[in-house]
Motif scaffolding. Structure first.
Motif, mmCIF file in Angstrom:
data_model
loop_
_atom_site.group_PDB
_atom_site.id
_atom_site.type_symbol
_atom_site.label_atom_id
_atom_site.label_comp_id
_atom_site.label_asym_id
_atom_site.label_seq_id
_atom_site.Cartn_x
_atom_site.Cartn_y
_atom_site.Cartn_z
ATOM 1 N N UNK A 180 0.790 -1.235 0.000
ATOM 2 C CA UNK A 180 0.000 0.000 0.000
ATOM 3 C C UNK A 180 0.823 1.287 0.000
ATOM 4 N N UNK A 181 2.148 1.170 -0.192
ATOM 5 C CA UNK A 181 2.967 2.388 -0.136
ATOM 6 C C UNK A 181 2.641 3.360 -1.265
ATOM 7 N N UNK A 182 2.156 2.854 -2.387
ATOM 8 C CA UNK A 182 1.770 3.762 -3.477
ATOM 9 C C UNK A 182 0.420 4.412 -3.214
ATOM 10 N N UNK A 183 -0.454 3.733 -2.467
ATOM 11 C CA UNK A 183 -1.770 4.290 -2.147
ATOM 12 C C UNK A 183 -1.670 5.335 -1.040
ATOM 13 N N UNK A 184 -0.773 5.094 -0.053
ATOM 14 C CA UNK A 184 -0.579 6.038 1.061
ATOM 15 C C UNK A 184 0.899 6.429 1.139
ATOM 16 N N UNK A 185 1.406 7.178 0.157
ATOM 17 C CA UNK A 185 2.855 7.450 0.107
ATOM 18 C C UNK A 185 3.376 8.221 1.308
ATOM 19 N N UNK A 186 2.627 9.225 1.782
ATOM 20 C CA UNK A 186 3.104 10.021 2.917
ATOM 21 C C UNK A 186 3.099 9.199 4.208
ATOM 22 N N UNK A 187 2.055 8.424 4.408
ATOM 23 C CA UNK A 187 1.987 7.582 5.588
ATOM 24 C C UNK A 187 3.042 6.485 5.536
ATOM 25 N N UNK A 188 3.274 5.950 4.356
ATOM 26 C CA UNK A 188 4.288 4.898 4.206
ATOM 27 C C UNK A 188 5.674 5.416 4.565
ATOM 28 N N UNK A 189 5.944 6.665 4.199
ATOM 29 C CA UNK A 189 7.236 7.272 4.532
ATOM 30 C C UNK A 189 7.416 7.380 6.040
ATOM 31 N N UNK A 190 6.350 7.785 6.743
ATOM 32 C CA UNK A 190 6.413 7.860 8.205
ATOM 33 C C UNK A 190 6.496 6.474 8.824
ATOM 34 N N UNK A 191 5.774 5.509 8.255
ATOM 35 C CA UNK A 191 5.815 4.147 8.777
ATOM 36 C C UNK A 191 7.209 3.553 8.659
ATOM 37 N N UNK A 192 7.879 3.867 7.571
ATOM 38 C CA UNK A 192 9.246 3.372 7.373
ATOM 39 C C UNK A 192 10.164 3.880 8.475
ATOM 40 N N UNK A 193 9.890 5.076 8.959
ATOM 41 C CA UNK A 193 10.705 5.657 10.022
ATOM 42 C C UNK A 193 10.318 5.118 11.396
ATOM 43 N N UNK A 194 9.024 5.208 11.735
ATOM 44 C CA UNK A 194 8.602 4.927 13.108
ATOM 45 C C UNK A 194 8.544 3.434 13.424
ATOM 46 N N UNK A 195 8.265 2.602 12.434
ATOM 47 C CA UNK A 195 8.195 1.166 12.689
ATOM 48 C C UNK A 195 9.572 0.499 12.692
ATOM 49 N N UNK A 196 10.605 1.289 12.437
ATOM 50 C CA UNK A 196 11.960 0.721 12.448
ATOM 51 C C UNK A 196 12.481 0.512 13.864
ATOM 52 N N UNK A 197 11.822 1.111 14.848
ATOM 53 C CA UNK A 197 12.329 1.054 16.224
ATOM 54 C C UNK A 197 11.876 -0.225 16.918
ATOM 55 N N UNK A 198 12.789 -0.988 17.499
ATOM 56 C CA UNK A 198 12.379 -2.147 18.304
ATOM 57 C C UNK A 198 11.831 -1.674 19.644
ATOM 58 N N UNK A 199 11.154 -2.556 20.362
ATOM 59 C CA UNK A 199 10.623 -2.168 21.670
ATOM 60 C C UNK A 199 11.485 -2.678 22.821
ATOM 61 N N UNK A 200 12.516 -3.452 22.502
ATOM 62 C CA UNK A 200 13.439 -3.947 23.527
ATOM 63 C C UNK A 200 14.867 -3.828 23.016
ATOM 64 N N UNK A 201 15.803 -3.945 23.936
ATOM 65 C CA UNK A 201 17.227 -3.959 23.557
ATOM 66 C C UNK A 201 17.715 -5.394 23.436
ATOM 67 N N UNK A 202 16.809 -6.287 23.016
ATOM 68 C CA UNK A 202 17.127 -7.714 22.962
ATOM 69 C C UNK A 202 18.243 -8.015 21.973
ATOM 70 N N UNK A 203 18.377 -7.189 20.902
ATOM 71 C CA UNK A 203 19.444 -7.428 19.922
ATOM 72 C C UNK A 203 20.819 -7.308 20.568
ATOM 73 N N UNK A 204 20.978 -6.340 21.463
ATOM 74 C CA UNK A 204 22.250 -6.196 22.160
ATOM 75 C C UNK A 204 22.476 -7.356 23.128
#
Length: 614
Positions: free
Chosen positions: A543-567
């Motif tokens: 749906x990134x072509x249907x909601x381009x502005x929202x997709x851009x924000x989603x790419x940024x905000x959904x990149x954050x994990x909720x734990x430091x489990x990777x470390x």
């Protein structure tokens, strides 16, 4: 009959033991009475003796010479070529040959990926294996692999990671933590990064696991952190958020660096559980007894064998009791669950053998009821510790957990106070998440949740914030009906709370507006949330072509994990790198080993391998 001499003779018809000379018709014996003894010696002697100087002898000798040359040429490939090949196969590869370099590369990959010490190349068995597989290859020394091959491979992988960051890392999220080795006086500061590329594919890399010497003050960590970002040419405006633990020095460091940071949800949940449940006197007494029971079997092989025999007699599954780690509340949960599973076998054991302590009937019931409180917390811990969990999961998870704890069920007997205290602890420790844009914007941009986990004022605020970020005028969202939390006496689950909240808050009457941005938001929110089992990344790919502005924000905000489990997973791998066999390895080489092990699968033409640290 293939000899050239038969051009001048024929076999006697009446007796094949003789040959007839075509020149003089003489009968010449063939060397015996049986065909096995026939030869051409008498025939050749006849030509040389009776026909010396004649043309017939010259003709024979020319034919014989030609046949000899032809035979020699025919034998050359089958005799000379294998000899040449044998000499070539015995010749050792030069150090600069492509084949030797390729094998060197595979050896250093083997050392890195399988956590082998560099001394493995000097082990008799390994050298014998390499010699058997390729006799022409000369295995270099351990110094070659540690001082030449390792740095070369590190630079190759680092260059690739640089290119990935420069190409796709527009907004990057990080995790960081500090680890201290058990086998050497070394502390390491980690830095892992993750982001989405333009196709919403998750990219995860390890950037650093560098030595962290001296006092771990906020100023020192800040300085180290800024140096790490500079090393990778990552400017602060590209840093979306840093996931950290709740230690004051890490919090102070992020503030000094002027970087957005969030506490690890798993750490915060652990603090709430320890504070509300595991600190209750009646429960701590039960846990103390349980640890003594498990310790009895851990320290006695005889006791363990007796318990296993009882498990067989009772038709139960053979399993060992689990020992907990006091700093990990979920390990205590697993210990209690293993004891409950083996309650019958333990009771039978206590009849015939002595235990250091045993639970009363009331205490067994207390543990069973307490497990109904801890089970959703354990489930939530597993969910947020997955590699796909993001900060978008925090608000929905806490809302669902609080609703579950508000339910009154039959198993509340004896643990009602603990349940209430846990609810209060969660409300207090997670009260900040509703005012943090990093949380609520990620939640509304996750198509599984959208705005269904916010109350009416929060929905309006989040939508307005989203519109402002998209540079358009804000507009209030229609108010959905608010339903009260139901209370019943049946069994409920954390998963049921998610569905209940979605059904209450999804509003199908939201209308579209003419503004492009508002139109995108309203159209996005008007669609029903996707099932929680589906991937939000796949949704945004479609749906990134249907909601381009929202997709851009989603790419940024959904990149954050909720734990430091990777470390934390990184440091599990670090414990394998800096073990008893390599307790003298320097931090610089240890960091190279970790860096390559975590990032090598991202290299082109390298088969992906899953290590157990992640």
């Amino acid at each position: 009959m293939s000899s050239p001499v038969w051009k001048f003779f024929s076999v006697a018809v009446e007796d094949n033991a003789f040959a007839i000379c075509k020149k003089c018709s003489a009968r010449v014996p063939r060397g015996g009475k049986n065909s096995s003894s026939f030869n051409t010696s008498n025939l050749i002697s006849h030509l040389r003796g009776r026909h010396r100087g004649e043309d017939v002898l010259k003709e024979y000798e020319a034919a014989a010479a030609a046949a000899k040359v032809k035979s020699a040429k025919a034998k050359t490939p089958s005799v000379i070529v294998p000899i040449q090949r044998a000499f070539e196969n015995a010749k050792k590869f030069s150090r600069d040959s492509e084949k030797a370099k390729a094998i060197n590369d595979k050896v250093i990959e083997f050392i890195v990926l399988d956590d082998q010490p560099f001394s493995v190349v000097e082990d008799l068995g390994f050298r014998g294996l390499v010699q058997h597989l390729e006799p022409r290859y000369t295995l270099p020394s351990r110094r070659f692999f540690s001082d030449v091959s390792l740095p070369a491979l590190y630079e190759s992988v680092a260059t690739h990671i640089h290119n990935l960051i420069d190409k796709n890392g527009l907004h990057i999220s990080f995790t960081t933590d500090i680890w201290t080795s058990d086998v050497s006086p070394v502390s390491m500061l980690s830095l892992t990064a993750q982001w989405f590329d333009e196709h919403f594919n998750m990219q995860k890399v390890l950037l650093h696991a560098q030595e962290c010497s001296g006092s771990h003050t906020g100023a020192m960590i800040c300085e180290a952190f800024e140096a790490m970002l500079e090393r990778w040419s990552i400017t602060k405006d590209r840093v979306h958020v840093v996931l950290r633990d709740n230690a004051r020095n890490i919090i102070k460091a992020m503030q000094d660096c002027e970087l957005a940071s969030l506490g690890c949800m798993a750490h915060t949940l652990q603090l709430a559980v320890n504070e509300a449940v595991l600190s209750q006197r009646s429960i701590t007494d039960c846990i103390s007894i349980c640890r003594k029971m498990v310790g009895h079997f851990k320290h006695s092989q005889v006791a363990t064998s007796r318990l296993q025999d009882l498990q067989k007699q009772l038709g139960m599954k053979e399993m060992r009791l689990q020992q907990d780690v006091p700093t990990r509340w979920n390990s205590t949960f697993y210990m209690l669950r293993s004891l409950l599973d083996q309650r019958r076998a333990l009771a039978a054991y206590a009849v015939d053998f002595q235990l250091p302590a045993f639970l009363s009937i009331q205490q067994w019931t207390l543990i069973e009821n307490m497990m109904t409180i801890l089970d959703p917390c354990e489930q939530l811990t597993r969910d947020i510790s997955s590699s796909t969990a993001t900060v978008a999961d925090v608000i929905p998870s806490i809302v669902a957990l609080k609703r579950l704890l508000n339910k009154t069920v039959a198993t509340d007997h004896g643990v009602k106070t603990s349940k209430t205290t846990l609810l209060q602890a969660i409300e207090q420790r997670f009260s900040h998440i509703y005012g943090e844009p990093l949380f609520y914007l990620a939640t509304i941009l996750d198509p599984r949740y959208k705005d269904c986990y916010f109350d009416q004022p929060m929905k309006r605020e989040v939508t307005e914030k989203l519109q402002t970020m998209m540079s358009c005028a804000s507009e209030n969202v229609d108010e959905p009906k608010v339903k009260k939390t139901k209370t019943d006496g049946g069994n409920v689950s954390l998963l049921a709370m998610y569905e209940e909240i979605l059904q209450e808050n999804y509003d199908v009457t939201k209308e579209m507006t003419q503004s492009r941005t508002e139109g995108q938001i309203n159209m996005y929110l008007s669609e029903p949330p996707i099932p929680r089992s589906e991937s939000p990344l796949e949704y945004w790919k479609r749906n990134k072509s249907q909601f381009p502005d929202l997709a851009s924000l989603a790419r940024k905000y959904l990149s954050a994990p909720c734990t430091s489990i990777d470390s934390e997973r990184l440091f599990s791998a670090a414990a394998n790198v800096m073990d008893e066999k390599r307790n003298r390895i320097g931090c610089e080489k240890a960091e190279m080993l970790l860096f390559i092990k975590k990032n090598l699968p991202l290299m082109p033409n390298v088969t992906n391998r899953k290590d157990d640290g992640h």
